[in-house]
Design a protein around this motif. Structure first.
Motif, PDB file in Angstrom:
ATOM      1  N   ALA A 160       0.842  -1.448  -0.032  1.00 34.13           N
ATOM      2  CA  ALA A 160       0.155  -0.020   0.109  1.00 34.13           C
ATOM      3  C   ALA A 160       0.807   1.281   0.024  1.00 34.13           C
ATOM      4  O   ALA A 160       1.804   1.316   0.967  1.00 34.13           O
ATOM      5  CB  ALA A 160      -0.916  -0.039   1.169  1.00 34.13           C
ATOM      6  N   GLN A 237      -1.602  -4.437   4.294  1.00 35.75           N
ATOM      7  CA  GLN A 237      -2.840  -4.527   3.585  1.00 35.75           C
ATOM      8  C   GLN A 237      -2.187  -5.202   2.242  1.00 35.75           C
ATOM      9  O   GLN A 237      -1.323  -4.958   1.676  1.00 35.75           O
ATOM     10  CB  GLN A 237      -2.999  -2.880   3.176  1.00 35.75           C
ATOM     11  CG  GLN A 237      -4.393  -3.083   2.511  1.00 35.75           C
ATOM     12  CD  GLN A 237      -4.674  -1.515   1.933  1.00 35.75           C
ATOM     13  OE1 GLN A 237      -3.913  -1.069   1.139  1.00 35.75           O
ATOM     14  NE2 GLN A 237      -5.976  -1.237   2.047  1.00 35.75           N
ATOM     15  N   ASP A 241      -7.431  -6.748  -0.497  1.00 36.98           N
ATOM     16  CA  ASP A 241      -7.921  -5.713   0.664  1.00 36.98           C
ATOM     17  C   ASP A 241      -8.109  -4.195  -0.231  1.00 36.98           C
ATOM     18  O   ASP A 241      -9.121  -3.642   0.122  1.00 36.98           O
ATOM     19  CB  ASP A 241      -7.356  -5.663   1.942  1.00 36.98           C
ATOM     20  CG  ASP A 241      -7.466  -6.882   2.793  1.00 36.98           C
ATOM     21  OD1 ASP A 241      -8.415  -7.649   2.226  1.00 36.98           O
ATOM     22  OD2 ASP A 241      -6.687  -7.248   3.478  1.00 36.98           O
ATOM     23  N   TRP A 242      -7.021  -4.127  -0.556  1.00 38.57           N
ATOM     24  CA  TRP A 242      -6.824  -2.503  -1.122  1.00 38.57           C
ATOM     25  C   TRP A 242      -8.020  -2.270  -2.397  1.00 38.57           C
ATOM     26  O   TRP A 242      -8.747  -1.450  -2.407  1.00 38.57           O
ATOM     27  CB  TRP A 242      -5.369  -2.123  -1.615  1.00 38.57           C
ATOM     28  CG  TRP A 242      -5.548  -1.082  -2.448  1.00 38.57           C
ATOM     29  CD1 TRP A 242      -5.251   0.292  -1.992  1.00 38.57           C
ATOM     30  CD2 TRP A 242      -5.301  -0.848  -3.861  1.00 38.57           C
ATOM     31  NE1 TRP A 242      -5.104   1.151  -2.958  1.00 38.57           N
ATOM     32  CE2 TRP A 242      -5.337   0.490  -4.137  1.00 38.57           C
ATOM     33  CE3 TRP A 242      -5.442  -1.716  -4.977  1.00 38.57           C
ATOM     34  CZ2 TRP A 242      -5.168   0.922  -5.674  1.00 38.57           C
ATOM     35  CZ3 TRP A 242      -5.740  -1.186  -6.137  1.00 38.57           C
ATOM     36  CH2 TRP A 242      -5.391  -0.158  -6.361  1.00 38.57           C
TER      37      TRP A 242
END
Length: 244
Positions: A160, A237, A241-242
């Motif tokens: 991320a 992350q 998920d992102w």
């Protein structure tokens, strides 16, 4: 602290600016819209007045080794010269995991950047990170024929951009440390799977095809050169998920 961010409106730069301000720092964004040209050096002297640390996350969209090298060498030398004149105590730069082992195309410029920093007069820290989650979207459409999207065969461990920004600000708050441990995402991915998942969020039909890039550059993409090795740090992350 007063922190200047070169490339402060880019994919990671905007996060650096946000994190630094959330941490209570006075932030100067080095952009043309703020009267600073990193390539010519115009406006740097005034912008760096009273600055304690510079975080350089500036970038250039190119696959040309010559263009990349010229850009990063020029910008780094301009920053370091202005920092020396202004009394800046810490130069922090973002590089790429494995670039020193694969000095081709865009990565050639990152190698040149690290070399320029190493021979400069300003105490420094360099953080090498893996590709950001946004990289899948950047690759999507670079080679596209109707509904067919071609992506390179590549191992990646995406992270991320926000987590990279947090690490960079933490580094700037500390003392210069040279080359620090690499930073990668929590798990390894195949780029074709990432692009397929990204394409699935877009309207219409998309067929994502994987092809190996020839030569040493393509080999580095496939053999794990660009993923972090032992001793690296990892974000939390995941790409999915992102994406969600």
């Amino acid at each position: 602290m007063k922190i200047a961010v070169a490339g402060g409106t880019g994919a990671v730069g905007r996060h650096v600016v946000d994190v630094a301000r959330e941490s209570g720092h006075d932030v100067v964004v080095l952009t043309r819209s703020n009267g600073v040209d990193l390539v010519s050096g115009s406006g740097l002297a005034d912008a760096l007045t009273g600055v304690d640390a510079v975080i350089d996350v500036a970038s250039k969209q190119t696959m040309s080794a010559k263009e990349s090298t010229q850009f990063f060498t020029t910008v780094t030398r301009n920053l370091l010269a202005a920092e020396k004149a202004a009394g800046v105590a810490h130069h922090v730069a973002l590089s790429i995991v494995g670039s020193d082992q694969a000095p081709y195309a865009y990565y050639a410029g990152k190698v040149a950047q690290e070399k320029a920093i190493g021979v400069g007069d300003i105490p420094w820290t360099v953080l090498r990170a893996t590709q950001f989650h946004e990289f899948a979207g950047q690759i999507y459409g670079q080679v596209k024929l109707g509904p067919f999207v071609v992506v390179p065969k590549m191992r990646s461990q995406p992270i991320a951009a926000r987590e990279v920004a947090e690490r960079l600000v933490d580094i700037a708050e500390g003392t210069p440390a040279g080359l620090v441990p690499d930073l990668g995402g929590p798990c390894e991915e195949q780029m074709v799977d990432m692009v397929r998942d990204y394409a699935a969020t877009l309207p219409g039909k998309h067929w994502v095809l994987e092809l190996p890039v020839p030569g040493a550059y393509g080999q580095a993409m496939r053999d794990g050169t660009l993923v972090p090795g032992p001793g690296a740090d990892h974000g939390t992350q995941t790409f999915r998920d992102w994406l969600a």
